[in-house]
Design an enzyme around this catalytic site. Structure first.
Site, PDB file in Angstrom:
ATOM      1  N   GLY A   9       2.202   2.204  10.820  1.00 46.64           N
ATOM      2  CA  GLY A   9       3.152   3.306  10.686  1.00 46.64           C
ATOM      3  C   GLY A   9       3.876   3.653  11.971  1.00 46.64           C
ATOM      4  O   GLY A   9       4.537   4.697  12.055  1.00 46.64           O
ATOM      5  N   GLU A  53      -5.566  -5.065  10.710  1.00 45.43           N
ATOM      6  CA  GLU A  53      -4.592  -3.992  10.874  1.00 45.43           C
ATOM      7  C   GLU A  53      -4.870  -3.245  12.174  1.00 45.43           C
ATOM      8  O   GLU A  53      -5.678  -2.302  12.184  1.00 45.43           O
ATOM      9  CB  GLU A  53      -4.706  -3.004   9.706  1.00 45.43           C
ATOM     10  N   ASN A  82       0.856  -1.192   0.000  1.00 45.40           N
ATOM     11  CA  ASN A  82       0.000   0.000   0.000  1.00 45.40           C
ATOM     12  C   ASN A  82       0.890   1.239   0.000  1.00 45.40           C
ATOM     13  O   ASN A  82       1.483   1.582   1.020  1.00 45.40           O
ATOM     14  CB  ASN A  82      -0.893  -0.033   1.259  1.00 45.40           C
ATOM     15  N   LYS A  86       0.045   4.225  -0.188  1.00 46.42           N
ATOM     16  CA  LYS A  86      -0.647   5.390   0.392  1.00 46.42           C
ATOM     17  C   LYS A  86      -0.470   6.593  -0.547  1.00 46.42           C
ATOM     18  O   LYS A  86      -0.412   6.411  -1.757  1.00 46.42           O
ATOM     19  CB  LYS A  86      -0.129   5.693   1.791  1.00 46.42           C
ATOM     20  N   HIS A 122      -9.650   1.083   5.152  1.00 41.61           N
ATOM     21  CA  HIS A 122      -8.365   1.323   5.816  1.00 41.61           C
ATOM     22  C   HIS A 122      -8.581   2.300   6.976  1.00 41.61           C
ATOM     23  O   HIS A 122      -9.391   3.223   6.870  1.00 41.61           O
ATOM     24  CB  HIS A 122      -7.359   1.893   4.809  1.00 41.61           C
ATOM     25  N   SER A 147       3.186  -2.213  10.402  1.00 38.64           N
ATOM     26  CA  SER A 147       4.645  -2.234  10.614  1.00 38.64           C
ATOM     27  C   SER A 147       5.293  -3.561  10.242  1.00 38.64           C
ATOM     28  O   SER A 147       6.214  -4.023  10.928  1.00 38.64           O
ATOM     29  CB  SER A 147       4.979  -1.852  12.074  1.00 38.64           C
ATOM     30  N   GLU A 149      -6.951   4.706   7.997  1.00 37.46           N
ATOM     31  CA  GLU A 149      -6.736   6.122   7.667  1.00 37.46           C
ATOM     32  C   GLU A 149      -7.976   6.717   7.004  1.00 37.46           C
ATOM     33  O   GLU A 149      -8.285   7.888   7.185  1.00 37.46           O
ATOM     34  CB  GLU A 149      -5.490   6.266   6.773  1.00 37.46           C
TER      35      GLU A 149
END
Ligand code: PEP
Length: 253
Positions: free
Chosen positions: A170, A164, A6, A8, A92, A209, A94
């Site tokens: 991250g 996730e 991904n 991003k 996701h 991560s 985010e």
């Protein structure tokens, strides 16, 4: 095994072409594992031109649920199909956090993707606070059941779940193999219960991560069927190493 990179909101089209070419120089295909790149919309066409003659597949990072119309700024499932996408990442954290995406909206996107032949990768996961207050399982159950509402058992064959944990994305602090295995087991169990899908055939990948130095350990768990990789996929060597760990473990299974 499924390994998804991904990107991003990183890489212009020309930067993305270079990244893809550098990765392909290091990548050796194995039929036991699928590799998918998820560049931003603006790089999909350029990356597709490079991967179309290889086994590497393409994912989008989002989609809108309408087929076409007055929805300024949005991208539809047929547009993604036309660009060569096989997969689309949905839900996701985010997007849930910064774009207020609800399970209901995500469900509409999942169903629209399926209706147009795109395979959804549905992301679920708890925040640190939710984990610390013992809500992990109920929250993930809700994200699954609401996000996949009205999805048939047949359609579920096309769906991948990405666990996730939000606190691992991250941050450099991946879930332990035990933490991930526990949640993956619960997810597989829920899918089996609701859709009658054999727990050995549903696909649950881990994200948060994932790096070359923890991938091998994570993949050793038979409940972890691959990875959704963020930061590390922007480095071709790291991503190629993660892919080769997945291939090696898949050979044993
Ligand atoms: C992600 O973007 O889905 C992700 C898991 O990111 P990272 O690997 O950087 O934690």
């Amino acid at each position: 095994m499924l390994i998804v990179g991904n990107w991003k909101m990183h890489k212009t089209a020309s930067e993305g072409m270079r990244l893809t070419q550098d990765f392909l120089k290091l990548y050796r295909h194995s039929s036991n594992s699928e590799v998918v790149l998820a560049p931003p919309f603006t790089a999909l066409h350029a990356v597709h031109e490079i991967v179309r003659s290889t086994p590497v597949k393409l994912a989008a990072q989002n989609v809108y649920y309408q087929q076409e119309g007055a929805y300024t700024g949005e991208i539809s499932p047929p547009m993604l199909k036309d660009l060569g996408c096989h997969y689309v990442i949905l839900g996701h954290s985010e997007r849930r956090q910064y774009f207020a995406e609800t399970n209901d909206l995500i469900n509409q996107k999942v169903r629209a993707a399926l209706a147009h032949g795109l395979s959804p990768i549905l992301c679920v996961g708890e925040s640190l606070e939710e984990r610390e207050t013992g809500k992990t399982h109920s929250l993930i159950q809700q994200q699954l059941l609401e996000g996949l509402q009205d999805v048939t058992a047949d359609e579920m064959q096309q769906v991948t779940i990405a666990y996730e944990p939000v606190w691992a994305i991250g941050t450099g602090k991946a879930a332990t193999v035990e933490q991930a295995t526990e949640v993956h087991t619960a997810i597989s169990h829920s899918i089996e219960e609701k859709w009658g899908m054999d727990r050995n055939t549903n696909r649950v990948i881990y994200g948060g991560s994932v790096k070359p130095d923890n991938a091998e350990q994570l993949f050793a768990s038979p409940k972890i069927h691959g990875a959704l990789v963020g930061g590390a996929c922007l480095d071709p060597e790291s991503f190629a190493k993660i892919v080769s760990f997945a291939q090696r473990i898949a050979n044993f299974n």
